[in-house]
Design an enzyme around this catalytic site. Structure first.
Site, PDB file in Angstrom:
ATOM      1  N   ARG A 186      76.140  47.061  84.792  1.00 33.71           N
ATOM      2  CA  ARG A 186      75.771  47.334  83.400  1.00 33.71           C
ATOM      3  C   ARG A 186      76.759  46.797  82.374  1.00 33.71           C
ATOM      4  O   ARG A 186      76.351  46.414  81.270  1.00 33.71           O
ATOM      5  CB  ARG A 186      75.560  48.846  83.228  1.00 33.71           C
ATOM      6  N   LYS A 209      73.665  45.175 100.212  1.00 31.28           N
ATOM      7  CA  LYS A 209      74.096  46.087  99.141  1.00 31.28           C
ATOM      8  C   LYS A 209      73.574  47.472  99.485  1.00 31.28           C
ATOM      9  O   LYS A 209      72.382  47.651  99.715  1.00 31.28           O
ATOM     10  CB  LYS A 209      73.487  45.600  97.831  1.00 31.28           C
ATOM     11  N   CYS A 245      68.187  50.219  96.030  1.00 33.24           N
ATOM     12  CA  CYS A 245      67.286  50.502  94.902  1.00 33.24           C
ATOM     13  C   CYS A 245      66.712  51.924  95.009  1.00 33.24           C
ATOM     14  O   CYS A 245      66.137  52.291  96.027  1.00 33.24           O
ATOM     15  CB  CYS A 245      66.169  49.482  94.852  1.00 33.24           C
ATOM     16  N   GLN A 280      68.527  37.965  96.552  1.00 29.38           N
ATOM     17  CA  GLN A 280      68.457  39.335  97.088  1.00 29.38           C
ATOM     18  C   GLN A 280      67.009  39.704  97.430  1.00 29.38           C
ATOM     19  O   GLN A 280      66.120  39.591  96.600  1.00 29.38           O
ATOM     20  CB  GLN A 280      69.007  40.353  96.089  1.00 29.38           C
TER      21      GLN A 280
END
Ligand SMILES: Cc1cc2nc3c(=O)[nH]c(=O)nc-3n(C[C@H](O)[C@H](O)[C@H](O)COP(=O)(O)O)c2cc1C
Length: 321
Positions: free
Chosen positions: A211, A125, A85, A54
């Site tokens: 997560r 993404k 991000c 990535q």
């Protein structure tokens, strides 16, 4: 996930049943300038395949060149571009989710990377938008598809949300209906039942786990089984501990300095504590951990606790964990 999904951890995720893994995000500028520390993030083992690298950045030409260089050196199965991000350090340089509010630049970056990657597939993404007033995921997804992006992962939060609130799976479903490339849904998936429900309701082609994997990488067993409509036996506490001790042992073996590695593993151990009973007690022990032997002592003590007390303690800790 930056600071989490290094090669070691990605290998475990594969062993537990993840289909595809992606490196931590890597600075395209760092690759372009051959920064030695950056290049370490490109490392992966063959067992991780299919694996993507990535990239993040804001300069279409540099990103394209970085993709070409990464492919030349490492032959990943695909290149992924980070448009999600929310961290200021990245956003302030126009990288990550910043591109969601600059569609022409997003398009130029996507086209630059597709060109640089040649025959290697490029994925992206995204988040659903910059903030609640500018949710534009269907628009960005269409631009990405037209730019040659071959699959799109959508985290169902805006940049402004960070990690607060909950992922909006309605928008993820809209994106899945808007493009013909595979859409991978992401956000708040913690169990096999979550994955099956969200996949069925939203029509996504796949699910991306963040997560939950960081806290309990063994969750991929359950998710994989659920997708195959199979039962998965519970993952026993002994097996969790075997995994945690193995992770630390492997990290020490890779790096050499036990004290240094165990200090840096504390945050990882804190994450593991969330997937276990008696999290609060574990966190207080993990915050002082300095050696593998110390970790093994914690494991023995935890395993020796009566299971009913673990369950009772879990309930009282649940709200705090
Ligand atoms: C510590 C941490 C690091 C992350 N680093 C990255 C990253 O490098 N690249 C990326 O695309 N997403 C990154 N993410 C976002 C996750 O991939 C994911 O989109 C987000 O956590 C929501 O999914 P989840 O609810 O399954 O965690 C990171 C998340 C966390 C918590």
């Amino acid at each position: 996930m930056a600071g989490v999904t290094d090669s070691l951890f990605r290998g475990y995720c594969k062993e537990f049943g993840a289909d595809v893994v992606v490196t931590e995000f890597v600075s395209a500028e760092g690759i372009f300038r051959r920064n030695e520390r950056t290049l370490e993030y490109l490392e992966f083992h063959q067992a991780e395949r299919p694996v993507g690298i990535q990239l993040f950045g804001a300069d279409p030409e540099h990103l394209g060149e970085a993709a070409r260089m990464a492919i030349d050196w490492k032959q990943p199965d695909f290149i992924d571009i980070n448009f999600g991000c929310p961290v200021n350090k990245v956003v302030s340089k126009n990288g990550g989710s910043s591109l969601l509010r600059d569609c022409p630049l997003l398009e130029a970056v996507a086209k630059g990377v597709v060109k640089g990657a040649g025959s290697v597939p490029v994925t992206a993404k995204i988040r659903i938008g910059w903030d609640e007033k500018t949710v534009n995921a269907t628009t960005t997804a269409r631009i990405l598809e037209q730019s040659g992006i071959q699959a799109i992962a959508v985290h169902g939060r805006t940049k402004s949300q960070g990690y607060s609130g909950s992922a909006d799976w309605q928008v993820i479903a809209e994106v899945a209906r808007s493009v013909s490339v595979p859409v991978i849904g992401n956000g708040d998936l913690s169990t096999g039942a979550d994955v099956v429900r969200r996949k069925n309701e939203s029509g996504v082609a796949g699910a991306m786990i963040g997560r939950a994997a960081m806290c309990a990488p063994w969750v991929f067993r359950e998710m994989r089984a659920a997708l195959l409509d199979q039962e998965s036996p519970p993952f026993p506490l002994e097996a969790k501990w075997n995994h945690i001790v193995r992770h630390c042992r492997d990290a020490v073996a890779r790096s050499g300095s036990e004290l240094h590695v165990m200090h840096s593993m504390r945050s990882r151990l804190m994450a593991y504590s969330r997937g276990m009973d008696r999290a609060k007690w574990l966190r207080s022990r993990f915050s002082h951990i300095e050696s593998l032997m110390g970790l093994e002592d914690v494991a023995q003590e935890h395993l020796a606790m009566p299971r009913e007390s673990l369950e009772a303690a879990d309930e009282s800790v649940g709200a705090e964990a």
